[in-house]
Design a protein around this motif. Structure first.
Motif, PDB file in Angstrom:
ATOM      1  N   LEU A  61      45.711  26.726 -27.814  1.00  0.00           N
ATOM      2  CA  LEU A  61      45.229  25.375 -28.110  1.00  0.00           C
ATOM      3  C   LEU A  61      46.335  24.516 -28.714  1.00  0.00           C
ATOM      4  O   LEU A  61      46.378  23.297 -28.520  1.00  0.00           O
ATOM      5  N   VAL A  62      47.236  25.152 -29.448  1.00  0.00           N
ATOM      6  CA  VAL A  62      48.403  24.459 -30.005  1.00  0.00           C
ATOM      7  C   VAL A  62      49.602  24.642 -29.091  1.00  0.00           C
ATOM      8  O   VAL A  62      50.337  23.696 -28.812  1.00  0.00           O
ATOM      9  N   ALA A  63      49.796  25.854 -28.604  1.00  0.00           N
ATOM     10  CA  ALA A  63      50.984  26.175 -27.810  1.00  0.00           C
ATOM     11  C   ALA A  63      51.021  25.416 -26.488  1.00  0.00           C
ATOM     12  O   ALA A  63      52.099  24.960 -26.066  1.00  0.00           O
ATOM     13  N   GLY A  64      49.882  25.267 -25.824  1.00  0.00           N
ATOM     14  CA  GLY A  64      49.839  24.603 -24.529  1.00  0.00           C
ATOM     15  C   GLY A  64      50.341  23.170 -24.564  1.00  0.00           C
ATOM     16  O   GLY A  64      51.263  22.816 -23.817  1.00  0.00           O
ATOM     17  N   CYS A 102      57.358  29.315 -22.536  1.00  0.00           N
ATOM     18  CA  CYS A 102      57.426  28.600 -23.812  1.00  0.00           C
ATOM     19  C   CYS A 102      56.064  28.654 -24.523  1.00  0.00           C
ATOM     20  O   CYS A 102      56.003  28.953 -25.722  1.00  0.00           O
ATOM     21  N   GLY A 103      54.996  28.385 -23.797  1.00  0.00           N
ATOM     22  CA  GLY A 103      53.659  28.454 -24.388  1.00  0.00           C
ATOM     23  C   GLY A 103      53.324  29.847 -24.886  1.00  0.00           C
ATOM     24  O   GLY A 103      52.769  30.021 -25.968  1.00  0.00           O
ATOM     25  N   GLY A 104      53.693  30.853 -24.086  1.00  0.00           N
ATOM     26  CA  GLY A 104      53.451  32.236 -24.506  1.00  0.00           C
ATOM     27  C   GLY A 104      54.226  32.605 -25.754  1.00  0.00           C
ATOM     28  O   GLY A 104      53.718  33.300 -26.638  1.00  0.00           O
ATOM     29  N   ALA A 105      55.462  32.118 -25.858  1.00  0.00           N
ATOM     30  CA  ALA A 105      56.277  32.402 -27.044  1.00  0.00           C
ATOM     31  C   ALA A 105      55.689  31.726 -28.283  1.00  0.00           C
ATOM     32  O   ALA A 105      55.616  32.334 -29.359  1.00  0.00           O
ATOM     33  N   GLY A 107      57.029  27.952 -14.724  1.00  0.00           N
ATOM     34  CA  GLY A 107      57.578  29.156 -15.357  1.00  0.00           C
ATOM     35  C   GLY A 107      58.006  28.911 -16.789  1.00  0.00           C
ATOM     36  O   GLY A 107      57.642  29.666 -17.704  1.00  0.00           O
ATOM     37  N   GLN A 108      58.768  27.839 -17.011  1.00  0.00           N
ATOM     38  CA  GLN A 108      59.211  27.515 -18.374  1.00  0.00           C
ATOM     39  C   GLN A 108      58.024  27.153 -19.267  1.00  0.00           C
ATOM     40  O   GLN A 108      57.994  27.521 -20.441  1.00  0.00           O
ATOM     41  N   SER A 126      57.361  19.632 -23.492  1.00  0.00           N
ATOM     42  CA  SER A 126      58.754  19.939 -23.140  1.00  0.00           C
ATOM     43  C   SER A 126      58.930  20.308 -21.678  1.00  0.00           C
ATOM     44  O   SER A 126      59.960  19.994 -21.081  1.00  0.00           O
ATOM     45  N   PHE A 127      57.949  20.994 -21.125  1.00  0.00           N
ATOM     46  CA  PHE A 127      58.038  21.484 -19.746  1.00  0.00           C
ATOM     47  C   PHE A 127      56.723  21.182 -19.034  1.00  0.00           C
ATOM     48  O   PHE A 127      55.781  21.970 -19.110  1.00  0.00           O
ATOM     49  N   PRO A 128      56.644  20.039 -18.350  1.00  0.00           N
ATOM     50  CA  PRO A 128      55.398  19.705 -17.647  1.00  0.00           C
ATOM     51  C   PRO A 128      55.021  20.819 -16.661  1.00  0.00           C
ATOM     52  O   PRO A 128      55.854  21.243 -15.861  1.00  0.00           O
ATOM     53  N   PRO A 129      53.804  21.327 -16.734  1.00  0.00           N
ATOM     54  CA  PRO A 129      53.397  22.457 -15.883  1.00  0.00           C
ATOM     55  C   PRO A 129      53.565  22.192 -14.386  1.00  0.00           C
ATOM     56  O   PRO A 129      53.911  23.095 -13.634  1.00  0.00           O
ATOM     57  N   GLN A 130      53.358  20.950 -13.953  1.00  0.00           N
ATOM     58  CA  GLN A 130      53.471  20.659 -12.538  1.00  0.00           C
ATOM     59  C   GLN A 130      54.919  20.679 -12.052  1.00  0.00           C
ATOM     60  O   GLN A 130      55.172  20.836 -10.864  1.00  0.00           O
TER      61      GLN A 130
END
Length: 165
Positions: A52-55, A74-77, A69-70, A61-65
């Motif tokens: 909820l915060v990470a996404g 990044c969200g997972g980290a 991968g980034q 920083s890295f638009p999903p579209q």
């Protein structure tokens, strides 16, 4: 004849055995005592809700579209950092109790910070407390250490994948 345990001058809530029981029965710290599947679900629960915060932070920083991968790495980290915070809190709580159980002398406060006292545990209490540490607390700390190691490994793998993206 009274046993030396019953004449313990340490207030009930400051006795190491009661601190251990309170930690073991608490909502958050008891997670480390759960069976493997339940423990893993709790950790996954923290990681999932952390998105909820990470996404949004990762998406800024890295638009999903454009960079899926980034974004995912990044969200997972970032979500994993929340797990680390929770694990550190658990680890520190269990280390505190381990240290209180292991020490042969218990420091306690009778009514406030200004009147600290020490009580030397009798041999039977030392033995009981050390058995609790060996068979109950140490396995919990080992589990937490393994979880930290697994998170470090996942972070390293994520860094390696990041390098190739």
């Amino acid at each position: 004849m009274e046993s030396s345990v019953s004449v313990c001058p340490v207030p009930f809530e400051q006795q190491p055995i009661n601190e251990y029981q309170e930690l073991k029965d608490s909502w958050f710290f008891s997670w480390a005592t759960l069976d493997g599947g339940s423990y893993s679900r709790k950790m996954a629960w923290i990681w999932g809700w952390s998105w909820l915060v990470a996404g949004p932070v990762a998406a800024a920083s890295f638009p999903p579209q454009k960079a899926l991968g980034q974004f995912m790495l990044c969200g997972g980290a970032i979500a994993s950092l929340f797990m680390v915070f929770a694990l550190v809190q658990m680890y520190l709580g269990w280390c505190y109790v381990r240290d209180r159980l292991t020490k042969p002398i218990v420091f306690y406060e009778e009514s406030g910070w200004y009147d600290g006292q020490c009580w030397s545990k009798p041999p039977e209490v030392i033995t009981r407390d050390r058995l609790i540490v060996t068979y109950q607390v140490q396995p919990i700390l080992q589990r937490l250490n393994k979880t930290f190691a697994l998170l470090a490994l996942i972070f390293c793998l994520g860094s390696l994948i990041w390098f190739f993206l």
